[in-house]
Design an enzyme around this catalytic site. Structure first.
Site, PDB file in Angstrom:
ATOM      1  N   LYS A 185      19.967  21.162  15.650  1.00  0.00           N
ATOM      2  CA  LYS A 185      18.791  22.034  15.737  1.00  0.00           C
ATOM      3  C   LYS A 185      18.998  23.076  16.824  1.00  0.00           C
ATOM      4  O   LYS A 185      18.727  24.265  16.636  1.00  0.00           O
ATOM      5  CB  LYS A 185      17.535  21.218  16.097  1.00  0.00           C
ATOM      6  CG  LYS A 185      16.994  20.341  14.987  1.00  0.00           C
ATOM      7  CD  LYS A 185      15.665  19.749  15.453  1.00  0.00           C
ATOM      8  CE  LYS A 185      15.238  18.563  14.633  1.00  0.00           C
ATOM      9  NZ  LYS A 185      14.101  17.855  15.182  1.00  0.00           N
ATOM     10  N   LYS A 228       4.461  16.077  12.859  1.00  0.00           N
ATOM     11  CA  LYS A 228       4.050  15.303  14.042  1.00  0.00           C
ATOM     12  C   LYS A 228       4.166  16.181  15.285  1.00  0.00           C
ATOM     13  O   LYS A 228       3.257  16.265  16.093  1.00  0.00           O
ATOM     14  CB  LYS A 228       4.936  14.063  14.157  1.00  0.00           C
ATOM     15  CG  LYS A 228       4.611  13.173  15.315  1.00  0.00           C
ATOM     16  CD  LYS A 228       5.506  11.939  15.293  1.00  0.00           C
ATOM     17  CE  LYS A 228       5.357  11.150  16.563  1.00  0.00           C
ATOM     18  NZ  LYS A 228       6.262   9.998  16.612  1.00  0.00           N
ATOM     19  N   GLU A 234      11.680  24.244  10.064  1.00  0.00           N
ATOM     20  CA  GLU A 234      11.486  24.327   8.613  1.00  0.00           C
ATOM     21  C   GLU A 234      10.007  24.452   8.269  1.00  0.00           C
ATOM     22  O   GLU A 234       9.589  25.320   7.506  1.00  0.00           O
ATOM     23  CB  GLU A 234      12.026  23.051   7.924  1.00  0.00           C
ATOM     24  CG  GLU A 234      13.518  22.935   7.850  1.00  0.00           C
ATOM     25  CD  GLU A 234      14.117  22.224   9.058  1.00  0.00           C
ATOM     26  OE1 GLU A 234      13.472  22.219  10.134  1.00  0.00           O
ATOM     27  OE2 GLU A 234      15.235  21.712   8.940  1.00  0.00           O
ATOM     28  N   GLU A 283      18.624   7.181   9.870  1.00  0.00           N
ATOM     29  CA  GLU A 283      18.114   7.801  11.098  1.00  0.00           C
ATOM     30  C   GLU A 283      17.816   6.699  12.125  1.00  0.00           C
ATOM     31  O   GLU A 283      17.917   6.915  13.328  1.00  0.00           O
ATOM     32  CB  GLU A 283      16.855   8.637  10.801  1.00  0.00           C
ATOM     33  CG  GLU A 283      16.556   9.675  11.865  1.00  0.00           C
ATOM     34  CD  GLU A 283      15.577  10.765  11.424  1.00  0.00           C
ATOM     35  OE1 GLU A 283      16.014  11.777  10.853  1.00  0.00           O
ATOM     36  OE2 GLU A 283      14.366  10.598  11.645  1.00  0.00           O
ATOM     37  N   GLY A 338       8.147   9.291  12.649  1.00  0.00           N
ATOM     38  CA  GLY A 338       8.069  10.117  11.447  1.00  0.00           C
ATOM     39  C   GLY A 338       8.446   9.372  10.181  1.00  0.00           C
ATOM     40  O   GLY A 338       7.749   9.435   9.166  1.00  0.00           O
ATOM     41  N   ARG A 339       9.549   8.628  10.226  1.00  0.00           N
ATOM     42  CA  ARG A 339      10.024   7.972   9.004  1.00  0.00           C
ATOM     43  C   ARG A 339       9.236   6.719   8.653  1.00  0.00           C
ATOM     44  O   ARG A 339       9.536   6.044   7.670  1.00  0.00           O
ATOM     45  CB  ARG A 339      11.524   7.692   9.111  1.00  0.00           C
ATOM     46  CG  ARG A 339      11.956   6.952  10.350  1.00  0.00           C
ATOM     47  CD  ARG A 339      13.467   7.039  10.553  1.00  0.00           C
ATOM     48  NE  ARG A 339      13.912   6.400  11.785  1.00  0.00           N
ATOM     49  CZ  ARG A 339      13.937   7.000  12.960  1.00  0.00           C
ATOM     50  NH1 ARG A 339      13.518   8.245  13.084  1.00  0.00           N
ATOM     51  NH2 ARG A 339      14.381   6.360  14.032  1.00  0.00           N
ATOM     52  N   HIS A 361      26.161   4.888 -15.555  1.00  0.00           N
ATOM     53  CA  HIS A 361      26.990   5.916 -16.195  1.00  0.00           C
ATOM     54  C   HIS A 361      27.522   6.927 -15.193  1.00  0.00           C
ATOM     55  O   HIS A 361      28.085   7.941 -15.579  1.00  0.00           O
ATOM     56  CB  HIS A 361      26.183   6.621 -17.283  1.00  0.00           C
ATOM     57  CG  HIS A 361      25.726   5.669 -18.348  1.00  0.00           C
ATOM     58  ND1 HIS A 361      26.495   5.341 -19.432  1.00  0.00           N
ATOM     59  CD2 HIS A 361      24.586   4.941 -18.440  1.00  0.00           C
ATOM     60  CE1 HIS A 361      25.838   4.461 -20.179  1.00  0.00           C
ATOM     61  NE2 HIS A 361      24.679   4.197 -19.592  1.00  0.00           N
TER      62      HIS A 361
HETATM   63  O1  LIG Z   1       6.983  15.739  11.676  1.00  0.00           O
HETATM   64  P1  LIG Z   1       7.928  16.628  12.410  1.00  0.00           P
HETATM   65  O2  LIG Z   1       7.685  16.607  13.884  1.00  0.00           O
HETATM   66  O3  LIG Z   1       7.872  18.027  11.859  1.00  0.00           O
HETATM   67  O4  LIG Z   1       9.400  16.081  12.204  1.00  0.00           O
HETATM   68  C1  LIG Z   1       9.995  16.017  10.960  1.00  0.00           C
HETATM   69  C2  LIG Z   1      11.226  15.160  10.966  1.00  0.00           C
HETATM   70  O5  LIG Z   1      12.171  15.643  11.887  1.00  0.00           O
HETATM   71  C3  LIG Z   1      12.826  14.561  12.540  1.00  0.00           C
HETATM   72  O6  LIG Z   1      12.363  14.496  13.838  1.00  0.00           O
HETATM   73  C4  LIG Z   1      14.311  14.751  12.597  1.00  0.00           C
HETATM   74  O7  LIG Z   1      14.879  14.956  11.367  1.00  0.00           O
HETATM   75  C5  LIG Z   1      12.398  13.334  11.752  1.00  0.00           C
HETATM   76  O8  LIG Z   1      12.490  12.167  12.461  1.00  0.00           O
HETATM   77  C6  LIG Z   1      11.021  13.721  11.374  1.00  0.00           C
HETATM   78  O9  LIG Z   1      10.541  12.915  10.353  1.00  0.00           O
END
Ligand SMILES: O=P(O)(O)OC[C@H]1O[C@](O)(CO)[C@@H](O)[C@@H]1O
Length: 536
Positions: free
Chosen positions: A503, A199, A205, A346, A260-261, A377
């Site tokens: 971060k 987003k 990452e 979150e 995002g979630r 289990h």
């Molecule tokens: O889609 P982006 O901006 O890469 O963010 C990835 C994720 O990082 C966060 O902002 C924080 O973990 C989440 O809310 C989001 O889903």
């Protein structure tokens, strides 16, 4: 209009619930069943393909009445309407919350256009009409994203693996280079399309993994132009995606008003469309929409997400339970828990209320779990005989996907048996009968260990079958549950400032690792750890 700011613990209902808790805390559910022959009738909801039994909970008519009064006092209705109207209820980020718009019957033009673009793209890939730079059709799709840009699509493709077409969909999320390396081993560069999902298009990452993959292609002789045919993006930040080198026509939109979630319903779910086809994706949207309508329109006493939220609050804030387990009796739902963990924790892991004050009560629950019967289990021992009270959601299906009745009946026998055991425990008489062959001395020694107290609360959700539609309803159900809890707790569920500090610090530490110059203002422990890390 903003959400109302009502401190739940100042409501009359909260005070009454506290008093009522004193009456109910020692009560046995088995006795409540004995006393009230109508208990199951009163404490269940039958809706569409769902049947929710919540009678195996430590609550009675008064509890339910007071919890519903709490909804009135915090004006839950008003909050629901504001969410469905797409108002700016994410006040700390100054954003509307409108993911339900993505699955509404009447969609806006921009949503329709995005869906059409997803349809065309996924059909081209599936039909072999999208060719890679060397003219070969596509076999692999790699979703590069993290958190909400990864977990949802991954979970859905796992849950609906029975609908999977010939495309193989992979996921790269972790900044750990082993993750991307392992995925690269499985794919054929010429036959792979990479979807960069972010987003913000600024997540470390995702950008690192996408860059590594781009370089991998370049090492294989791909030119910048070739790469265009292998990279698409989903983002709310077009410019950044373009700067990364993705063609404008290959960028799928995301919007500010989709968190995002809560985004798998948007183009973030593009990998889903590729893996199981657009039709199944839209059936999932339809299922979610049905749940939205149920949530928006049904009275609270017959409203599945509302009831689940209230029950959860009852345990979290009055019994002071610390965690909640979700146990789906379906191996297909293995990734459901990590997905829910992001959604729930979150969203509701907050300690400042909507008036900007620190809350003086518990908020977000810790969610954990694993599919049954494996869970039995692994950690059921603790729920049966440990010292902690862990309310559980049991999710099971009337029919299996594979149709093997023998297996399914064994699975579901366990499903029903466990909730029965949690309810009733084991009576003293049964234990005595079981150990009667032993010497009296041995009986005395062993008796206490064999005791199951029971009185462990469970919700049982029975769903007709796991399909794209029912999965959509299930996911929307949990989205609404967490929303209701956030409203009652008077917090903002749609921001996630809590992930920012780590971060920022990681980026500073990264510089230090690269330059091998450790800052003297670091705390002693971290400084020593960095030195230790750099010596070997
Ligand atoms: O889609 P982006 O901006 O890469 O963010 C990835 C994720 O990082 C966060 O902002 C924080 O973990 C989440 O809310 C989001 O889903």
């Amino acid at each position: 209009m903003a959400l109302k700011k009502i401190n739940p613990i100042e409501t009359v209902a909260w005070r009454k619930l506290q008093e009522h808790y004193q009456d109910i805390k020692e009560k046995k559910m088995v006795d409540m069943f004995q006393e009230d022959g109508e208990r199951v009738n009163k404490f269940h909801v039958e809706w569409d393909k769902f049947y929710l039994d919540y009678s195996k909970n430590r609550l009675d008519d008064t509890t339910k009445k007071l919890l519903l009064e709490l909804c009135e006092e915090v004006d839950l209705k008003d909050a629901i309407q504001k969410q469905f109207r797409g108002e700016v209820i994410n006040a700390t980020e100054n954003r509307a919350v409108a993911h339900t718009r993505l699955r509404a019957q009447q969609k806006t033009k921009e949503v329709e256009a995005a869906l059409e673009k997803m349809k065309v793209f996924s059909e081209k890939l599936i039909g072999g009409d999208w060719k890679g730079a060397t003219g070969k059709s596509i076999q692999h799709v790699v979703n590069i994203g993290v958190g909400g840009s990864d977990l949802g699509s991954q979970m859905v493709l796992d849950a609906l693996a029975a609908y999977q077409n010939q495309l193989q969909v992979h996921f790269v999320s972790n900044i750990d280079g082993d993750h991307v390396n392992e995925v690269l081993k499985k794919i054929d560069a010429e036959r792979t399309v990479f979807i960069v999902v972010s987003k913000s298009f600024s997540t470390q990452e995702t950008l690192s993994n996408a860059t590594t993959i781009k370089n991998w292609l370049i090492d294989k002789g791909f030119t910048e132009k070739d790469i265009n045919q292998h990279f698409v993006a989903v983002s709310a930040c077009n410019e950044k995606a373009k700067n990364f080198g993705i063609l404008e026509e290959n960028i799928f939109p995301m919007w500010d008003w989709v968190g995002g979630r809560f985004s798998l319903w948007s183009a973030v779910g593009l990998a889903i469309c590729c893996g199981i086809g657009y039709q199944n994706f839209t059936e999932m949207l339809d299922g979610a929409r049905k749940m939205d309508e149920h949530f928006e329109k049904n009275s609270f006493d017959q409203n599945i997400p509302v009831l689940l939220a209230l029950i959860s609050i009852w345990y979290n804030n009055f019994f002071l339970t610390e965690t909640e387990a979700v146990i789906p009796y379906s191996q297909y739902l293995q990734k459901f828990i990590p997905y829910l963990q992001q959604g729930v924790m979150e969203s509701n892991g907050k300690n400042i209320d909507r008036s900007g004050k620190k809350v003086s009560y518990q908020t977000g629950n810790v969610i954990w779990g694993e599919p049954g019967t494996n869970a039995q289990h692994a950690f059921f021992q603790l729920i049966h005989q440990g010292t902690k009270l862990v309310p559980c959601d049991f999710i099971g299906f009337n029919n299996s996907v594979h149709g093997n009745k023998g297996h399914h009946h064994k699975l579901m026998a366990n499903f029903f048996a466990q909730t029965q055991a949690f309810l009733s425990g084991k009576s003293q008489a049964t234990i005595e009968e079981e150990i009667k062959e032993l010497s009296l001395e041995e009986q005395e020694r062993i008796k206490a260990y064999k005791c199951f107290e029971g009185n462990k609360p469970t919700n049982t959700l029975l769903i007709e079958r796991l399909t794209p539609e029912t999965l959509g309803s299930l996911l929307a159900m949990y989205e609404h549950k967490l929303f209701v809890q956030g409203i009652i707790w008077n917090i903002y569920s749609y921001d996630q400032w809590g992930v920012e500090l780590g971060k920022q610090l990681a980026s500073k530490i990264y510089q230090q690792l690269e330059t091998r110059e450790i800052n003297t203002d670091l705390d002693a422990s971290t400084r020593r750890l960095l030195q230790q890390f750099l010596t070997k």
